[in-house]
Design a protein around this motif. Structure first.
Motif, PDB file in Angstrom:
ATOM      1  N   SER A 285       0.822  -1.199   0.000  1.00 49.56           N
ATOM      2  CA  SER A 285       0.000   0.000   0.000  1.00 49.56           C
ATOM      3  C   SER A 285       0.860   1.254   0.000  1.00 49.56           C
ATOM      4  O   SER A 285       0.607   2.201  -0.751  1.00 49.56           O
ATOM      5  N   ARG A 286       1.895   1.261   0.823  1.00 45.51           N
ATOM      6  CA  ARG A 286       2.763   2.433   0.899  1.00 45.51           C
ATOM      7  C   ARG A 286       3.525   2.640  -0.404  1.00 45.51           C
ATOM      8  O   ARG A 286       3.677   3.777  -0.872  1.00 45.51           O
ATOM      9  N   ARG A 287       4.008   1.562  -1.000  1.00 41.56           N
ATOM     10  CA  ARG A 287       4.713   1.704  -2.276  1.00 41.56           C
ATOM     11  C   ARG A 287       3.806   2.319  -3.332  1.00 41.56           C
ATOM     12  O   ARG A 287       4.189   3.239  -4.054  1.00 41.56           O
ATOM     13  N   ASP A 288       2.578   1.804  -3.421  1.00 46.98           N
ATOM     14  CA  ASP A 288       1.650   2.326  -4.423  1.00 46.98           C
ATOM     15  C   ASP A 288       1.271   3.772  -4.137  1.00 46.98           C
ATOM     16  O   ASP A 288       1.154   4.593  -5.056  1.00 46.98           O
TER      17      ASP A 288
ATOM     18  N   GLY B 207       3.242  10.914  -8.940  1.00 49.11           N
ATOM     19  CA  GLY B 207       2.506  11.336 -10.125  1.00 49.11           C
ATOM     20  C   GLY B 207       1.826  12.671  -9.928  1.00 49.11           C
ATOM     21  O   GLY B 207       1.781  13.498 -10.839  1.00 49.11           O
ATOM     22  N   MET B 208       1.301  12.917  -8.719  1.00 49.89           N
ATOM     23  CA  MET B 208       0.670  14.206  -8.438  1.00 49.89           C
ATOM     24  C   MET B 208       1.693  15.331  -8.501  1.00 49.89           C
ATOM     25  O   MET B 208       1.423  16.407  -9.029  1.00 49.89           O
ATOM     26  N   ARG B 209       2.884  15.066  -7.963  1.00 48.14           N
ATOM     27  CA  ARG B 209       3.930  16.099  -7.941  1.00 48.14           C
ATOM     28  C   ARG B 209       4.381  16.461  -9.357  1.00 48.14           C
ATOM     29  O   ARG B 209       4.797  17.575  -9.625  1.00 48.14           O
ATOM     30  N   HIS B 210       4.296  15.485 -10.259  1.00 45.84           N
ATOM     31  CA  HIS B 210       4.768  15.713 -11.620  1.00 45.84           C
ATOM     32  C   HIS B 210       3.625  15.956 -12.601  1.00 45.84           C
ATOM     33  O   HIS B 210       3.825  15.925 -13.810  1.00 45.84           O
ATOM     34  N   ALA B 211       2.443  16.217 -12.055  1.00 42.73           N
ATOM     35  CA  ALA B 211       1.274  16.381 -12.921  1.00 42.73           C
ATOM     36  C   ALA B 211       1.434  17.542 -13.884  1.00 42.73           C
ATOM     37  O   ALA B 211       0.879  17.541 -14.986  1.00 42.73           O
ATOM     38  N   THR B 212       2.227  18.540 -13.500  1.00 37.14           N
ATOM     39  CA  THR B 212       2.431  19.675 -14.394  1.00 37.14           C
ATOM     40  C   THR B 212       3.206  19.282 -15.630  1.00 37.14           C
ATOM     41  O   THR B 212       3.256  20.020 -16.608  1.00 37.14           O
ATOM     42  N   GLY B 213       3.800  18.079 -15.615  1.00 38.92           N
ATOM     43  CA  GLY B 213       4.516  17.609 -16.789  1.00 38.92           C
ATOM     44  C   GLY B 213       3.615  17.095 -17.884  1.00 38.92           C
ATOM     45  O   GLY B 213       4.088  16.702 -18.937  1.00 38.92           O
TER      46      GLY B 213
ATOM     47  N   ILE C 166       2.404  11.637 -16.453  1.00 36.62           N
ATOM     48  CA  ILE C 166       1.422  10.736 -15.862  1.00 36.62           C
ATOM     49  C   ILE C 166       1.626   9.323 -16.398  1.00 36.62           C
ATOM     50  O   ILE C 166       1.589   8.338 -15.670  1.00 36.62           O
ATOM     51  N   HIS C 167       1.868   9.215 -17.706  1.00 32.11           N
ATOM     52  CA  HIS C 167       2.099   7.904 -18.311  1.00 32.11           C
ATOM     53  C   HIS C 167       3.328   7.245 -17.702  1.00 32.11           C
ATOM     54  O   HIS C 167       3.328   6.053 -17.410  1.00 32.11           O
ATOM     55  N   GLN C 168       4.400   8.038 -17.472  1.00 30.83           N
ATOM     56  CA  GLN C 168       5.602   7.486 -16.870  1.00 30.83           C
ATOM     57  C   GLN C 168       5.329   6.982 -15.459  1.00 30.83           C
ATOM     58  O   GLN C 168       5.840   5.936 -15.036  1.00 30.83           O
ATOM     59  N   THR C 169       4.524   7.722 -14.712  1.00 29.33           N
ATOM     60  CA  THR C 169       4.183   7.304 -13.356  1.00 29.33           C
ATOM     61  C   THR C 169       3.413   5.998 -13.373  1.00 29.33           C
ATOM     62  O   THR C 169       3.693   5.074 -12.605  1.00 29.33           O
ATOM     63  N   LEU C 170       2.421   5.893 -14.257  1.00 26.89           N
ATOM     64  CA  LEU C 170       1.649   4.659 -14.355  1.00 26.89           C
ATOM     65  C   LEU C 170       2.526   3.494 -14.774  1.00 26.89           C
ATOM     66  O   LEU C 170       2.381   2.375 -14.273  1.00 26.89           O
ATOM     67  N   ALA C 171       3.449   3.760 -15.673  1.00 26.59           N
ATOM     68  CA  ALA C 171       4.357   2.703 -16.105  1.00 26.59           C
ATOM     69  C   ALA C 171       5.213   2.218 -14.938  1.00 26.59           C
ATOM     70  O   ALA C 171       5.470   1.023 -14.789  1.00 26.59           O
ATOM     71  N   ALA C 172       5.664   3.157 -14.104  1.00 28.17           N
ATOM     72  CA  ALA C 172       6.456   2.778 -12.934  1.00 28.17           C
ATOM     73  C   ALA C 172       5.643   1.915 -11.989  1.00 28.17           C
ATOM     74  O   ALA C 172       6.145   0.942 -11.406  1.00 28.17           O
ATOM     75  N   MET C 173       4.372   2.246 -11.810  1.00 29.46           N
ATOM     76  CA  MET C 173       3.494   1.439 -10.963  1.00 29.46           C
ATOM     77  C   MET C 173       3.366   0.029 -11.523  1.00 29.46           C
ATOM     78  O   MET C 173       3.421  -0.960 -10.788  1.00 29.46           O
ATOM     79  N   ALA C 174       3.183  -0.052 -12.825  1.00 29.08           N
ATOM     80  CA  ALA C 174       3.029  -1.362 -13.450  1.00 29.08           C
ATOM     81  C   ALA C 174       4.292  -2.195 -13.300  1.00 29.08           C
ATOM     82  O   ALA C 174       4.243  -3.380 -12.995  1.00 29.08           O
TER      83      ALA C 174
ATOM     84  N   ALA D   7      -2.793   0.477 -12.602  1.00 28.69           N
ATOM     85  CA  ALA D   7      -1.876   1.129 -13.529  1.00 28.69           C
ATOM     86  C   ALA D   7      -1.706   0.318 -14.804  1.00 28.69           C
ATOM     87  O   ALA D   7      -1.723   0.844 -15.907  1.00 28.69           O
ATOM     88  N   ARG D   8      -1.531  -1.015 -14.653  1.00 24.46           N
ATOM     89  CA  ARG D   8      -1.376  -1.856 -15.841  1.00 24.46           C
ATOM     90  C   ARG D   8      -2.608  -1.778 -16.725  1.00 24.46           C
ATOM     91  O   ARG D   8      -2.528  -1.771 -17.944  1.00 24.46           O
ATOM     92  N   ARG D   9      -3.794  -1.719 -16.084  1.00 19.06           N
ATOM     93  CA  ARG D   9      -5.034  -1.644 -16.833  1.00 19.06           C
ATOM     94  C   ARG D   9      -5.126  -0.335 -17.611  1.00 19.06           C
ATOM     95  O   ARG D   9      -5.496  -0.295 -18.777  1.00 19.06           O
ATOM     96  N   LEU D  10      -4.742   0.760 -16.929  1.00 13.68           N
ATOM     97  CA  LEU D  10      -4.879   2.061 -17.563  1.00 13.68           C
ATOM     98  C   LEU D  10      -3.901   2.246 -18.718  1.00 13.68           C
ATOM     99  O   LEU D  10      -4.132   3.051 -19.619  1.00 13.68           O
ATOM    100  N   LEU D  11      -2.797   1.515 -18.672  1.00  9.96           N
ATOM    101  CA  LEU D  11      -1.799   1.642 -19.726  1.00  9.96           C
ATOM    102  C   LEU D  11      -2.124   0.804 -20.952  1.00  9.96           C
ATOM    103  O   LEU D  11      -1.447   0.903 -21.964  1.00  9.96           O
TER     104      LEU D  11
END
Length: 333
Positions: free
Chosen positions: A247-250, A257-263, A268-276, A293-297
């Motif tokens: 839970s903490r890792r996720d 991803g929130m911190r980098h949302a301005t990117g 966001i895609h990179q963050t989801l990929a990292a989660m996957a 994350a895997r589903r969304l990608l």
């Protein structure tokens, strides 16, 4: 018919409250009371609600000094009479069948079932669908809830009143600790301690995503998460420690991803990929945010043509069949 009490906390919601109220008025389940608590708004939210109330006697407006979302919901709960409680945020949307389906599902459920939840979609400021979310957990959902708030938001569940009263409603102590954000997640964990859950498998809620949303406050959300997980560890000491570690890792990846949302979309895609990737490196195989994350990608196979008429994405929430398959997310009701 069971009376369903719709509880709507509202703070400076003039841009969305009218559309939200209309989706409640359009419910096919008619035995509703609609309680809006204006939590110290400085705009004309209360005036808009009053205009609706003059035309619809089911709508009750309560005004109070700003005290936070938990207190506002508890104020509405204390003024309600329904045996079933349907929370709704002042910027979210409901499909017309939302309450009808959930009431029917609870009616046939065993007595130890405390609430029903459904699937939801993200919508933007113009109520256009941007993403779909679905889980299939039922029964004892405590461990899956530790991994992540798969219920998603406060506008999803239909809850038995007796259970909410037993818990004491929403906990205002998170706001007192400058840790708003996880009030719903904490409530769902408290419910899951005491009761089982059932699912209405359809996309019945439009969850509004706006830059000013509370969940965008990284510091508050982190503090809120930590207090919520502290509660979960204490209340269920026999839960596997691997649940809390995952839970903490996720959560940390979500915050990144929130911190980098301005990117923009690429960040966001990179963050989801990292989660996957994280969920594929020998970590416990839980259905968690990493699975989401895997589903969304997922993307359609190369060369496959997507007919926009069969995709939710990019379409107004109000025109989409909640049981319709989404080929982009590969999710269906």
């Amino acid at each position: 018919m069971a009376l369903v009490s719709v509880l709507i906390p509202a703070y400076n919601a003039r841009q969305t409250i009218a559309e939200t109220l209309r989706t409640v008025q359009q419910q096919t389940y008619g035995d509703l009371e609609i309680i809006v608590v204006d939590d110290g708004s400085t705009d004309d939210t209360a005036d808009i609600v009053s205009q609706f109330g003059r035309q619809d006697p089911r709508i009750l407006l309560i005004r109070q000094s700003n005290a936070g979302v938990a207190v506002a919901r508890n104020t509405a709960l204390a003024s309600s009479k329904g045996s079933l409680i349907a929370p709704l945020d002042a910027d979210d949307l409901w499909h017309p069948y939302k309450i009808e389906r959930q009431v029917a599902n609870l009616r046939k459920a065993p007595v130890d079932v405390g609430f029903d939840y459904c699937w939801f979609v993200d919508v933007d400021a113009d109520s256009i669908i941007t993403r779909c979310y679905a889980s299939r957990f039922e029964g004892d959902i405590y461990h899956p809830l530790v991994l992540g708030n798969f219920i998603g938001n406060s506008s999803v569940p239909l809850i038995r009143r007796a259970l909410l009263e037993q818990i004491g409603g929403w906990d205002p102590r998170l706001r007192a600790a400058d840790a708003q954000g996880c009030e719903d997640w904490l409530l769902y964990l408290q419910i899951a301690e005491r009761a089982r859950a059932v699912l209405s498998p359809a996309f019945l809620v439009g969850y509004r995503q706006l830059p000013r949303a509370m969940s965008r406050n990284v510091r508050q959300m982190t503090r809120s998460y930590e207090l919520t997980m502290s509660y979960a560890r204490t209340s269920r000491p026999t839960a596997p420690q691997g649940l809390f570690a995952q839970s903490r890792r996720d959560f940390d990846i979500y915050i990144s991803g929130m911190r980098h949302a301005t990117g923009g979309a690429n960040a966001i895609h990179q963050t989801l990929a990292a989660m996957a990737r994280g969920s594929q490196k020998g970590q416990p195989r839980f259905n968690s945010l990493s699975d989401m994350a895997r589903r969304l990608l997922r993307t359609p196979r190369r060369g496959r043509h997507l007919d926009a008429s069969v995709s939710r994405h990019g379409r107004p929430f109000g025109v989409v069949d909640p049981d319709e398959q989404c080929p982009i997310c590969n999710l269906s009701g």
